[in-house]
Design a protein around this motif. Structure first.
Motif, PDB file in Angstrom:
ATOM      1  N   THR A  13       1.013  -1.240   0.067  1.00 30.10           N
ATOM      2  CA  THR A  13       0.078  -0.184   0.048  1.00 30.10           C
ATOM      3  C   THR A  13       0.915   1.252  -0.125  1.00 30.10           C
ATOM      4  O   THR A  13       0.637   2.173  -0.801  1.00 30.10           O
ATOM      5  N   ARG A  14       2.017   1.203   0.800  1.00 32.10           N
ATOM      6  CA  ARG A  14       2.610   2.325   0.954  1.00 32.10           C
ATOM      7  C   ARG A  14       3.246   2.746  -0.598  1.00 32.10           C
ATOM      8  O   ARG A  14       3.373   3.559  -0.847  1.00 32.10           O
ATOM      9  N   ALA A  15       3.973   1.460  -1.186  1.00 34.33           N
ATOM     10  CA  ALA A  15       4.804   1.747  -2.368  1.00 34.33           C
ATOM     11  C   ALA A  15       3.614   2.103  -3.619  1.00 34.33           C
ATOM     12  O   ALA A  15       3.868   3.005  -4.244  1.00 34.33           O
ATOM     13  N   ALA A  36      -5.390  15.292  -0.961  1.00 30.59           N
ATOM     14  CA  ALA A  36      -6.650  14.706  -1.128  1.00 30.59           C
ATOM     15  C   ALA A  36      -6.797  14.205  -2.646  1.00 30.59           C
ATOM     16  O   ALA A  36      -7.260  13.234  -2.902  1.00 30.59           O
ATOM     17  N   GLU A  37      -5.958  14.831  -3.593  1.00 26.71           N
ATOM     18  CA  GLU A  37      -6.011  14.183  -4.685  1.00 26.71           C
ATOM     19  C   GLU A  37      -5.312  12.985  -5.096  1.00 26.71           C
ATOM     20  O   GLU A  37      -5.653  12.161  -5.827  1.00 26.71           O
ATOM     21  N   ILE A  38      -3.943  12.845  -4.180  1.00 25.63           N
ATOM     22  CA  ILE A  38      -3.337  11.594  -4.044  1.00 25.63           C
ATOM     23  C   ILE A  38      -4.207  10.795  -3.565  1.00 25.63           C
ATOM     24  O   ILE A  38      -4.066   9.476  -4.245  1.00 25.63           O
ATOM     25  N   ALA A  39      -4.863  10.767  -2.679  1.00 22.65           N
ATOM     26  CA  ALA A  39      -5.374   9.672  -1.896  1.00 22.65           C
ATOM     27  C   ALA A  39      -6.584   9.254  -2.715  1.00 22.65           C
ATOM     28  O   ALA A  39      -6.912   8.149  -2.989  1.00 22.65           O
ATOM     29  N   ALA A  40      -7.307  10.254  -3.506  1.00 20.73           N
ATOM     30  CA  ALA A  40      -8.435   9.926  -4.458  1.00 20.73           C
ATOM     31  C   ALA A  40      -7.594   9.010  -5.436  1.00 20.73           C
ATOM     32  O   ALA A  40      -8.383   7.765  -6.015  1.00 20.73           O
ATOM     33  N   ALA A  41      -6.851   9.467  -6.382  1.00 23.59           N
ATOM     34  CA  ALA A  41      -6.092   8.580  -7.327  1.00 23.59           C
ATOM     35  C   ALA A  41      -5.468   7.225  -6.669  1.00 23.59           C
ATOM     36  O   ALA A  41      -5.541   6.203  -7.530  1.00 23.59           O
ATOM     37  N   ALA A  42      -4.964   7.052  -5.304  1.00 25.46           N
ATOM     38  CA  ALA A  42      -4.540   5.641  -5.047  1.00 25.46           C
ATOM     39  C   ALA A  42      -5.554   5.021  -4.529  1.00 25.46           C
ATOM     40  O   ALA A  42      -5.452   3.644  -3.998  1.00 25.46           O
ATOM     41  N   GLU A  43      -7.008   5.498  -4.292  1.00 28.65           N
ATOM     42  CA  GLU A  43      -8.046   4.919  -3.659  1.00 28.65           C
ATOM     43  C   GLU A  43      -7.888   4.779  -2.507  1.00 28.65           C
ATOM     44  O   GLU A  43      -8.208   3.273  -1.991  1.00 28.65           O
ATOM     45  N   ASN A  47      -7.178   9.954   5.516  1.00 27.97           N
ATOM     46  CA  ASN A  47      -6.505   9.649   6.859  1.00 27.97           C
ATOM     47  C   ASN A  47      -5.449   8.685   6.545  1.00 27.97           C
ATOM     48  O   ASN A  47      -4.144   8.374   7.297  1.00 27.97           O
ATOM     49  N   THR A  48      -5.745   7.636   5.888  1.00 26.04           N
ATOM     50  CA  THR A  48      -4.975   6.466   5.427  1.00 26.04           C
ATOM     51  C   THR A  48      -3.564   7.065   4.682  1.00 26.04           C
ATOM     52  O   THR A  48      -2.435   6.574   5.151  1.00 26.04           O
TER      53      THR A  48
END
Length: 213
Positions: A13-15, A36-43, A47-48
């Motif tokens: 997940t980190r990678a 937020a954009e990174i989180a959305a793209a990484a699904e 918080n994660t």
């Protein structure tokens, strides 16, 4: 076994998050991409994302990889009888021969480097990291040699070792941006290290041999 699977999932997940973020940064620029954009793209949730990376800069320069202890760690782990500068020269040559990704010896490093140099917060972190590496190495050399607090030699030797390390990285960066291939860059920088070694001189090259066990 279950704990091992959890750790494997966390590493993956980190990678995945880091790879997703890097692709966005290279495509759009570091400053233009939000967490937020990174989180959305990484699904993953925001918080994660923050559980894995406390700051956006950590996605590009992870503290466990871009470590202030890099030079001190190399010197600390050197073989008995090996001087400090010799240990760093040896490690750099090994990494160059292995075409280590951490040195930027990859085909896609040029665009990544352009992104980093265009982001003031990242360039500032790199400059601070270089200072921290020199300071950590100086502290180790002072401790190992038993030098007095007012003895300038440990810090001066550390700065010379820090310079040779920085010179290698800057040479790789310049040649990458000039369009040279990783194999060609590695061979050129290996030759450059020979010149640097001659330039440093015996006083630096023989300083602080590790005590025999």
């Amino acid at each position: 076994m279950a704990e091992g699977l959890r750790e494997l999932k966390k590493r993956r997940t980190r990678a995945h998050i880091a790879e997703t973020a890097t692709a966005l940064f290279v495509a759009r620029g570091f400053e233009q991409v939000t967490m937020a954009e990174i989180a959305a793209a990484a699904e993953v949730s925001v918080n994660t994302l923050y559980n894995y990376f406390a700051a956006k800069e950590d996605l590009v320069l992870p503290p466990d990889e871009a470590s202030a202890d890099r030079l001190a760690g190399i010197v600390r782990e050197r073989a008995p009888g090996e001087p400090a500068a010799a240990a760093v020269l040896r490690r750099l040559r090994e990494e160059l021969r292995r075409r280590e990704r951490a040195l930027g010896l990859t085909e896609d490093f040029g665009r990544f480097l352009e992104m980093v140099r265009a982001a003031p917060t990242l360039t500032a972190r790199l400059e601070d990291l270089a200072r921290q590496m020199d300071d950590a190495l100086a502290a180790l050399l002072r401790e190992e040699t038993g030098a007095a607090d007012d003895d300038p030699l440990p810090a001066l030797v550390a700065s010379q070792i820090g310079w040779l390390h920085a010179r290698v990285l800057s040479e790789i960066g310049a040649r990458t941006q000039a369009g040279q291939a990783p194999n060609s860059i590695a061979e050129t920088v290996l030759a450059l290290l020979d010149v640097i070694e001659d330039l440093l001189g015996e006083r630096v090259l023989t300083y602080a041999p590790k005590e025999l066990e």
